[in-house]
Structures are given as structure tokens and as C-alpha cells.
Design an enzyme around this catalytic site. Structure first.
Site, PDB file in Angstrom:
ATOM      1  N   ASP A 181      -3.808  22.193   6.778  1.00 26.83           N
ATOM      2  CA  ASP A 181      -2.465  21.821   7.227  1.00 26.83           C
ATOM      3  C   ASP A 181      -2.429  21.807   8.745  1.00 26.83           C
ATOM      4  O   ASP A 181      -3.147  22.580   9.390  1.00 26.83           O
ATOM      5  CB  ASP A 181      -1.410  22.794   6.695  1.00 26.83           C
ATOM      6  N   ARG A 225      -2.141  12.625   2.297  1.00 26.05           N
ATOM      7  CA  ARG A 225      -1.698  13.554   1.249  1.00 26.05           C
ATOM      8  C   ARG A 225      -2.226  13.166  -0.125  1.00 26.05           C
ATOM      9  O   ARG A 225      -1.526  13.320  -1.127  1.00 26.05           O
ATOM     10  CB  ARG A 225      -0.159  13.630   1.200  1.00 26.05           C
ATOM     11  N   ARG A 231       0.737  17.873  -4.754  1.00 29.61           N
ATOM     12  CA  ARG A 231       1.543  18.200  -5.937  1.00 29.61           C
ATOM     13  C   ARG A 231       1.704  17.081  -6.951  1.00 29.61           C
ATOM     14  O   ARG A 231       2.062  17.330  -8.088  1.00 29.61           O
ATOM     15  CB  ARG A 231       2.931  18.668  -5.484  1.00 29.61           C
ATOM     16  N   TYR A 264       7.357  21.956  15.762  1.00 33.95           N
ATOM     17  CA  TYR A 264       7.511  23.044  14.769  1.00 33.95           C
ATOM     18  C   TYR A 264       7.616  24.396  15.465  1.00 33.95           C
ATOM     19  O   TYR A 264       8.385  25.260  15.046  1.00 33.95           O
ATOM     20  CB  TYR A 264       6.339  23.052  13.776  1.00 33.95           C
ATOM     21  N   ARG A 316      -2.147  25.658  -8.012  1.00 31.27           N
ATOM     22  CA  ARG A 316      -1.016  26.233  -7.275  1.00 31.27           C
ATOM     23  C   ARG A 316      -0.254  27.283  -8.083  1.00 31.27           C
ATOM     24  O   ARG A 316       0.471  28.092  -7.524  1.00 31.27           O
ATOM     25  CB  ARG A 316      -0.066  25.118  -6.822  1.00 31.27           C
TER      26      ARG A 316
HETATM   27  O1  CP3 Z   1      -3.641  14.475   3.375  1.00 31.54           O
HETATM   28  C1  CP3 Z   1      -4.191  15.373   2.722  1.00 31.54           C
HETATM   29  O2  CP3 Z   1      -4.408  15.280   1.484  1.00 31.54           O
HETATM   30  C2  CP3 Z   1      -4.692  16.618   3.426  1.00 31.54           C
HETATM   31  C3  CP3 Z   1      -3.809  17.711   3.416  1.00 31.54           C
HETATM   32  C4  CP3 Z   1      -2.608  17.760   4.347  1.00 31.54           C
HETATM   33  C5  CP3 Z   1      -1.527  18.648   4.085  1.00 31.54           C
HETATM   34  N1  CP3 Z   1      -0.690  18.617   5.161  1.00 31.54           N
HETATM   35  C6  CP3 Z   1      -1.391  19.479   2.887  1.00 31.54           C
HETATM   36  C7  CP3 Z   1      -0.062  20.019   2.532  1.00 31.54           C
HETATM   37  C8  CP3 Z   1      -2.346  17.130   5.568  1.00 31.54           C
HETATM   38  C9  CP3 Z   1      -3.125  16.053   6.288  1.00 31.54           C
HETATM   39  C10 CP3 Z   1      -1.143  17.701   6.071  1.00 31.54           C
HETATM   40  C11 CP3 Z   1      -0.558  17.329   7.363  1.00 31.54           C
HETATM   41  C12 CP3 Z   1       0.782  17.811   7.705  1.00 31.54           C
HETATM   42  N2  CP3 Z   1       1.343  19.025   7.428  1.00 31.54           N
HETATM   43  C13 CP3 Z   1       1.697  17.092   8.500  1.00 31.54           C
HETATM   44  C14 CP3 Z   1       1.432  15.757   9.114  1.00 31.54           C
HETATM   45  C15 CP3 Z   1       1.467  14.684   8.115  1.00 31.54           C
HETATM   46  C16 CP3 Z   1       2.810  14.415   7.572  1.00 31.54           C
HETATM   47  O3  CP3 Z   1       2.949  14.503   6.339  1.00 31.54           O
HETATM   48  O4  CP3 Z   1       3.676  14.072   8.373  1.00 31.54           O
HETATM   49  C17 CP3 Z   1       2.857  17.875   8.630  1.00 31.54           C
HETATM   50  C18 CP3 Z   1       4.098  17.500   9.380  1.00 31.54           C
HETATM   51  C19 CP3 Z   1       2.611  19.105   7.974  1.00 31.54           C
HETATM   52  C20 CP3 Z   1       3.511  20.285   7.895  1.00 31.54           C
HETATM   53  C21 CP3 Z   1       3.869  20.618   6.519  1.00 31.54           C
HETATM   54  N3  CP3 Z   1       2.996  21.143   5.603  1.00 31.54           N
HETATM   55  C22 CP3 Z   1       5.123  20.472   5.907  1.00 31.54           C
HETATM   56  C23 CP3 Z   1       6.359  19.908   6.573  1.00 31.54           C
HETATM   57  C24 CP3 Z   1       4.995  20.947   4.596  1.00 31.54           C
HETATM   58  C25 CP3 Z   1       6.058  21.120   3.578  1.00 31.54           C
HETATM   59  C26 CP3 Z   1       6.569  19.836   3.101  1.00 31.54           C
HETATM   60  C27 CP3 Z   1       6.325  19.675   1.655  1.00 31.54           C
HETATM   61  O5  CP3 Z   1       5.901  18.577   1.272  1.00 31.54           O
HETATM   62  O6  CP3 Z   1       6.600  20.621   0.901  1.00 31.54           O
HETATM   63  C28 CP3 Z   1       3.649  21.317   4.401  1.00 31.54           C
HETATM   64  C29 CP3 Z   1       3.038  21.850   3.149  1.00 31.54           C
HETATM   65  C30 CP3 Z   1       1.894  21.085   2.618  1.00 31.54           C
HETATM   66  N4  CP3 Z   1       0.839  20.633   3.358  1.00 31.54           N
HETATM   67  C31 CP3 Z   1       1.691  20.740   1.251  1.00 31.54           C
HETATM   68  C32 CP3 Z   1       0.452  20.081   1.200  1.00 31.54           C
HETATM   69  C33 CP3 Z   1      -0.263  19.561  -0.035  1.00 31.54           C
HETATM   70  C34 CP3 Z   1       2.586  21.103   0.084  1.00 31.54           C
HETATM   71  C35 CP3 Z   1       2.086  22.453  -0.327  1.00 31.54           C
HETATM   72  C36 CP3 Z   1       2.527  22.908  -1.703  1.00 31.54           C
HETATM   73  O7  CP3 Z   1       3.673  23.353  -1.841  1.00 31.54           O
HETATM   74  O8  CP3 Z   1       1.678  22.883  -2.592  1.00 31.54           O
END
Ligand code: CP3
Length: 347
Positions: A74, A25, A29, A151, A38
Site C-alpha cells: 500500500d 488493484r 476484495r 494523507y 482477509r
Molecule cells: O494494485 C494492486 O493490486 C496493488 C495493491 C495496492 C493497494 N493499494 C492495496 C489495497 C495498491 C497499488 C494501492 C495503492 C493505493 N493505496 C493508493 C493509490 C491508488 C489509488 O487507488 O488511488 C491509495 C490512495 C491507497 C490508500 C488506501 N489503501 C486507501 C484509501 C484504502 C482504503 C480504500 C478501500 O478501498 O477500502 C486502502 C486499502 C487497500 N489497499 C485495500 C487494498 C486491496 C483494501 C484492503 C482491504 O480492506 O482488504
């Protein structure tokens, strides 16, 4: 092509001057540059627009001394490509419109050619690779079948994974059908990412630590193994990551992966004892450390480095960067890795 950067060298089991560093990540944000984009685009718009996804991928690379970029996407994107729509609700995370409730829902999945409907990811990978220095590796990724299935069945994030586990125990045939469908699509999706220019791929099984050994072996391992072993034909290194996996790490390694990714709950030295000294490990700073003072960051980073000393180690967090993190602390962590490496011989 980056064949000589630190990330690729360590994945090949070779020595380096400093452990490669990147953060799960690392785009998101906590960065003002990301928040500005965003304001004008939803998370899914960023993912689906190759130019924007490429820009976000490169934001942390421009700001920090990182050894790898991870494509901005994602793990849930393939759901939509399989006919399972979802959205991100503010403060709630992902919400699926029609979660899987019964075997008939599994049979309805549109898996044929699903990877073709994710071409925006491959386009973003091509754009990033064109703009990335040769020494910085580009990481592609996908969710592992268990984490993605959780999910699909829970309909969103879950604490106990009760619906997922009960589906697994009581609709076992449909479970294996679902896991087979997911592993087929995921393998083809990752192969396409590699073709587009991803040089390493990470399989995120973020929530698999919710399972006991028996259940992992019986319901998950063969499916993750099919993906990781299938990827051996592409010759790119793979990273097999999960959290809370201390009790199943040997099984995860057996399932496959050039690199094993671990969270902060385990000591790296214990994991090397368990998996063997030549295993490449990725991790495992607690992301909460990056919310602390500069001194807290330095001390915790040094402890991880000391545990990794003389071993094949990729420095990372144990899970993703928290949105409250100060970018200055990310910088301080990387600087500590570099400074420490200058004064400590690797082997
Ligand atoms: O690592 C990176 O920089 C690459 C981008 C990346 C995202 N999601 C962007 C994202 C990666 C590798 C993921 C993987 C991901 N997504 C996982 C596995 C890794 C982990 O963190 O366990 C999971 C379970 C998800 C599912 C997911 N996507 C969730 C549960 C959420 C919401 C949670 C939150 O933090 O709000 C997301 C959204 C998401 N994916 C965001 C980002 C940057 C936040 C988006 C935003 O609101 O701008």
C-alpha cells in the site's frame, strides 16, 4: 528475467502483438480468493507477511491472462516506517493516529533508514519474481509525495484537500521540507524494490488532479521529478500516474516517467496530440464499466483499444478495480483486448 514480455517491450517503445494488459488493484476484495485470506488476516498483516503478500500478488495472475503483476502493498506503508502510525478503519479507509498539523511535526519524522524498515516488501518481491513466468513483468510502486503528504496532513481521505493546500500555502517552508523528506525516502524505497526484482515501478499520484497548474509546478513537480529522475540510474521504466490530471499532463510528463498513466476523463487520442505520438500511455477504461453487462464491457474496451491503435499503449483502467466488480467481467475485458488485437494490425 522478463525482457521480452509485452509489458517490457512497450515500455521500451517496441512493437507487440497485443497491448499489454494489467489492472490497478487487480488483487483485492473483488476476488473470492482474496476475501478468504482477509477473513483470517488484516490488510496490514497481508502486506507485512511476505509469503501472504506474494500469494495475493499472484492470485489475479493465476486466474487471468495478464501481462504484469503488481506487488501487493500500500502507498501508506512508508508512513509507519517514518514513525507515523495508521490503521485501516472499516468503511472509512486509512486513519492516521497523529496527522501533521505544524512544522514541528515535519521535523519529528524519522526518515533516516526508513526504507530498511520496509524489508518485508523486498522479500515479497523476491518471492513473487521466483514464481512468476518470465514473460510477465513485476511492477513495484510507491505513492508520490503529494498524495502521501495529503494523507499525512488530512489524517485520512479528503474531498477538498483543504488542510493540505493551506499547509502548502501558509507553511511553505515546512511543506517543502516534508516533500523533500518524502521524495528521499520514496526514491530509496523504489531503488530497493528494483534491486529485489521489480522490473517497472509506478508512482501513484492519485489525488494530484486536485491542484491547478501553478500549484503543481510550484509545490509538487520538483519533488516528483527528483524521484523519477533519480530512478533513471536504475534503468527500469517508470509509470507516472494520477487521476483528474487532464490539465497538468504536460507538466507531469516533464517531471518524468517512461509511461504516463491517465484516467478515463481524457481521450487517449487527445493526450497523444498533447504529449507526442511516441509517448507511452497507460489507461484508461472507466472502472465503472466493469460493473456493467458483458456488452458494455466489450464496447468500452474496444473504444479504448481503437484510440490506442498504432500507438505505444498499455491497457489498464483509469483507476483501481472497484470491490463490487465481477471477476468474469475482468476476464471478458482481457479477452476482448486479445481478440481485438488478433484482427487489427498494431501500426
Ligand atoms: O494494485 C494492486 O493490486 C496493488 C495493491 C495496492 C493497494 N493499494 C492495496 C489495497 C495498491 C497499488 C494501492 C495503492 C493505493 N493505496 C493508493 C493509490 C491508488 C489509488 O487507488 O488511488 C491509495 C490512495 C491507497 C490508500 C488506501 N489503501 C486507501 C484509501 C484504502 C482504503 C480504500 C478501500 O478501498 O477500502 C486502502 C486499502 C487497500 N489497499 C485495500 C487494498 C486491496 C483494501 C484492503 C482491504 O480492506 O482488504
Amino acid at each position: 528475467m522478463s525482457t521480452n514480455g509485452r509489458m517490457m517491450l512497450v515500455c521500451q517503445g517496441r512493437g507487440v502483438d497485443s497491448p499489454p494488459v494489467w489492472f490497478m488493484r487487480q488483487a483485492g476484495r473483488y476476488m473470492e480468493e482474496y476475501r478468504r485470506l482477509r477473513e483470517r488476516h488484516s490488510m496490514l498483516e497481508l502486506c507485512r507477511t511476505p509469503e501472504l503478500a506474494a500469494e495475493v500478488t499472484l492470485q489475479p495472475i493465476e486466474r487471468f491472462d495478464l501481462d504484469a503483476a503488481i506487488i501487493f502493498a500500500d502507498i501508506l506503508l512508508p508512513l509507519e516506517a517514518m514513525g507515523v502510525p495508521f490503521h485501516f478503519a472499516k468503511g472509512e479507509g486509512p486513519v492516521l493516529e497523529r496527522p501533521i498539523r505544524e512544522p514541528a511535526d515535519v521535523e519529528r519524522l524519522d526518515t533516516v533508514g526508513a526504507e530498511e524498515r520496509l524489508s518485508f516488501v523486498y522479500d515479497a518481491i523476491r518471492l513473487v519474481r521466483e514464481r512468476l513466468d518470465a514473460g510477465i513483468a513485476l511492477i513495484g510502486f510507491a505513492g508520490a509525495p503529494f498524495t502521501v503528504a495529503s494523507y499525512m496532513i488530512e489524517g485520512g481521505h479528503s474531498r477538498h484537500f483543504a488542510k493540505t493546500k493551506l499547509f502548502m500555502y501558509e507553511q511553505t517552508q515546512a511543506w517543502h521540507l516534508l516533500m523533500t523528506a518524502l521524495s528521499d525516502v520514496t526514491l530509496r524505497y523504489l531503488e530497493r524494490q528494483v534491486k529485489a526484482g521489480a522490473q517497472v515501478v509506478q508512482l501513484f499520484d492519485s489525488w494530484v488532479g486536485a491542484l491547478g497548474r501553478h500549484d503543481y509546478r510550484e509545490y509538487v513537480m520538483p519533488h516528483s521529478a527528483r524521484i523519477l529522475q533519480g530512478l533513471q540510474n536504475t534503468a527500469v521504466p517508470t509509470i507516472h500516474f494520477g487521476t483528474g490530471t487532464g490539465s497538468i499532463l504536460d507538466l507531469m510528463k516533464q517531471a518524468g516517467g517512461t509511461v504516463t498513466g491517465v484516467d478515463w476523463r481524457v481521450d487517449l487520442t487527445d493526450v497523444w496530440k498533447l504529449l507526442g505520438d511516441t509517448t507511452v500511455l497507460q489507461g484508461n477504461l472507466d472502472p465503472v464499466v466493469l460493473l456493467g453487462s458483458r456488452d458494455t464491457v466489450k464496447r468500452a474496451v474496444t473504444r479504448v483499444l481503437e484510440q490506442g491503435r498504432g500507438r505505444p499503449h498499455i491497457f489498464n483502467l483509469g483507476h483501481g478495480i472497484l470491490p463490487e466488480t465481477q471477476p468474469e467481467n475482468v476476464e471478458a475485458a482481457i479477452e476482448q483486448v486479445r481478440t481485438w488485437s488478433k484482427t487489427h494490425e498494431r501500426i
